[in-house]
Scaffold this motif. Structure first.
Motif, PDB file in Angstrom:
ATOM      1  N   UNK A  88       0.860  -1.175   0.000  1.00  0.00           N
ATOM      2  CA  UNK A  88       0.000   0.000   0.000  1.00  0.00           C
ATOM      3  C   UNK A  88       0.904   1.236   0.000  1.00  0.00           C
ATOM      4  N   UNK A  89       0.340   2.389  -0.356  1.00  0.00           N
ATOM      5  CA  UNK A  89       1.090   3.632  -0.329  1.00  0.00           C
ATOM      6  C   UNK A  89       1.152   4.339  -1.665  1.00  0.00           C
ATOM      7  N   UNK A  90       0.865   3.614  -2.746  1.00  0.00           N
ATOM      8  CA  UNK A  90       0.703   4.202  -4.069  1.00  0.00           C
ATOM      9  C   UNK A  90      -0.701   3.873  -4.561  1.00  0.00           C
ATOM     10  N   UNK A  91      -1.344   4.844  -5.175  1.00  0.00           N
ATOM     11  CA  UNK A  91      -2.661   4.650  -5.786  1.00  0.00           C
ATOM     12  C   UNK A  91      -2.506   4.655  -7.293  1.00  0.00           C
ATOM     13  N   UNK A  92      -3.078   3.660  -7.948  1.00  0.00           N
ATOM     14  CA  UNK A  92      -3.030   3.568  -9.406  1.00  0.00           C
ATOM     15  C   UNK A  92      -3.932   4.634 -10.013  1.00  0.00           C
ATOM     16  N   UNK A  93      -3.389   5.461 -10.904  1.00  0.00           N
ATOM     17  CA  UNK A  93      -4.139   6.598 -11.446  1.00  0.00           C
ATOM     18  C   UNK A  93      -4.200   6.621 -12.969  1.00  0.00           C
ATOM     19  N   UNK A  94      -3.677   5.582 -13.633  1.00  0.00           N
ATOM     20  CA  UNK A  94      -3.546   5.634 -15.098  1.00  0.00           C
ATOM     21  C   UNK A  94      -4.833   5.295 -15.841  1.00  0.00           C
ATOM     22  N   UNK A  95      -5.831   4.750 -15.133  1.00  0.00           N
ATOM     23  CA  UNK A  95      -7.090   4.453 -15.807  1.00  0.00           C
ATOM     24  C   UNK A  95      -6.950   3.458 -16.946  1.00  0.00           C
ATOM     25  N   UNK A  96      -6.046   2.500 -16.792  1.00  0.00           N
ATOM     26  CA  UNK A  96      -5.798   1.448 -17.791  1.00  0.00           C
ATOM     27  C   UNK A  96      -5.297   2.028 -19.119  1.00  0.00           C
ATOM     28  N   UNK A  97      -4.516   3.089 -19.022  1.00  0.00           N
ATOM     29  CA  UNK A  97      -3.903   3.693 -20.208  1.00  0.00           C
ATOM     30  C   UNK A  97      -2.387   3.631 -20.087  1.00  0.00           C
ATOM     31  N   UNK A  99      -0.510   5.667 -21.967  1.00  0.00           N
ATOM     32  CA  UNK A  99      -0.037   7.034 -22.211  1.00  0.00           C
ATOM     33  C   UNK A  99      -0.529   8.032 -21.161  1.00  0.00           C
ATOM     34  N   UNK A 100      -0.911   7.552 -19.993  1.00  0.00           N
ATOM     35  CA  UNK A 100      -1.376   8.453 -18.937  1.00  0.00           C
ATOM     36  C   UNK A 100      -0.251   9.378 -18.508  1.00  0.00           C
ATOM     37  N   UNK A 101      -0.600  10.591 -18.143  1.00  0.00           N
ATOM     38  CA  UNK A 101       0.409  11.549 -17.691  1.00  0.00           C
ATOM     39  C   UNK A 101       1.000  11.138 -16.350  1.00  0.00           C
ATOM     40  N   UNK A 102       0.154  10.599 -15.461  1.00  0.00           N
ATOM     41  CA  UNK A 102       0.592  10.126 -14.155  1.00  0.00           C
ATOM     42  C   UNK A 102       0.042   8.720 -13.948  1.00  0.00           C
TER      43      UNK A 102
END
Length: 291
Positions: A88-97, A99-102
């Protein structure tokens, strides 16, 4: 069950197949062109089947590895002897992409711990054996936050082993700080997961101290995110040859890679190439593109 180092010292990490984008080299060749959820679920299960058949009994995932916990949970029934570690400690933010910026956001606060523990338990249930703080650096509040330490101690009291992974050129400093953290008069962190490979050996002395103090050591990125590809068995054998290593993770994305990685169990270790300066190594790592 609490984390116990399995008889097979090679474990399987699902970072490379739990989400479509990662920083390992060669992913264009390793993964299907269409990296749908179903495609990566199938690939994860193929790897898990092959690893289990070869005797691997430790699997490593994280909240930030996309759907890795979900993929593993669907496979776990019938594999009661597999030890599961998550982070734990990181949240996935790429939305299954890809080329996500973050791709992920770091937060070691008590609130994030409580949220992500509930999420991990909702997926893995009572199969969560080891829960690690993800990528601790010397300046992480996780090393000094007493409220967080109380929550982690409460988790340990339920039978889940509490550990941490470290990252960056200050790995040794973070490990030594973690060894000093106590709760209720006893060491809080029972496992340490760190990067150690032929190119980045700076954490070695601190890992020896941790192992001598009774902590279990899990080594990640033994192939330097693909930079040591082509001689993977020798490179991983070098990690296994270190007396502090309890488990070294394979980050294979294909069954062929996993099969090659498993040869490390019976291969003489490589001694070259020479290590890089830690700052140079981590600067190169941070420049790797998500693909």
């Amino acid at each position: 069950m609490p984390f116990v180092a399995p008889s097979c010292r090679l474990g399987l990490g699902l970072a490379a197949v739990g989400r479509p984008g990662y920083i390992n080299l060669g992913r264009d060749h390793d993964l299907p062109a269409r990296r749908s959820v179903d495609a990566l679920r199938r690939r994860s299960h193929e790897l898990l089947d092959a690893a289990y058949a070869a005797g691997v009994r430790y699997v490593d995932v994280a909240r930030s590895y996309g759907r890795a916990e979900e993929f593993l949970a669907a496979w776990l029934p019938g594999h009661d002897d597999v030890v599961v570690g998550s982070k734990w400690g990181y949240t996935y933010t790429a939305g299954w992409r890809v080329d996500a910026e973050v791709h992920e956001a770091k937060d070691h606060s008590p609130a994030t711990f409580e949220r992500q523990l509930a999420e991990s338990r909702a997926v893995l249930g009572d199969r969560l054996d080891l829960y690690q703080i993800h990528s601790v650096t010397p300046d992480s509040p996780a090393l000094t936050d007493r409220a967080l330490h109380r929550l982690l101690a409460d988790l340990a009291a339920t039978g889940v082993t509490v550990g941490l992974s470290v990252s960056g050129p200050g790995q040794a400093e973070a490990i030594r700080a973690a060894l000093r953290v106590e709760a209720d008069g006893a060491p809080l962190f029972r496992t340490v997961q760190a990067t150690w490979n032929l190119l980045e050996r700076s954490a070695g002395p601190a890992l020896r101290e941790a192992h001598a103090d009774g902590r279990r050591v899990i080594v990640k990125e033994g192939m330097a995110n693909g930079r040591l590809a082509g001689r993977d068995a020798e490179a991983l054998a070098a990690v296994l040859a270190e007396p502090f290593t309890d488990v070294v993770l394979s980050g294979a994305a294909t069954v062929a890679q996993l099969t090659s990685n498993l040869r490390a169990l019976d291969t003489p270790p490589a001694r070259e190439p020479a290590p890089e300066a830690p700052e140079d190594y981590w600067r190169t790592r941070s420049s790797l593109a998500w693909s």
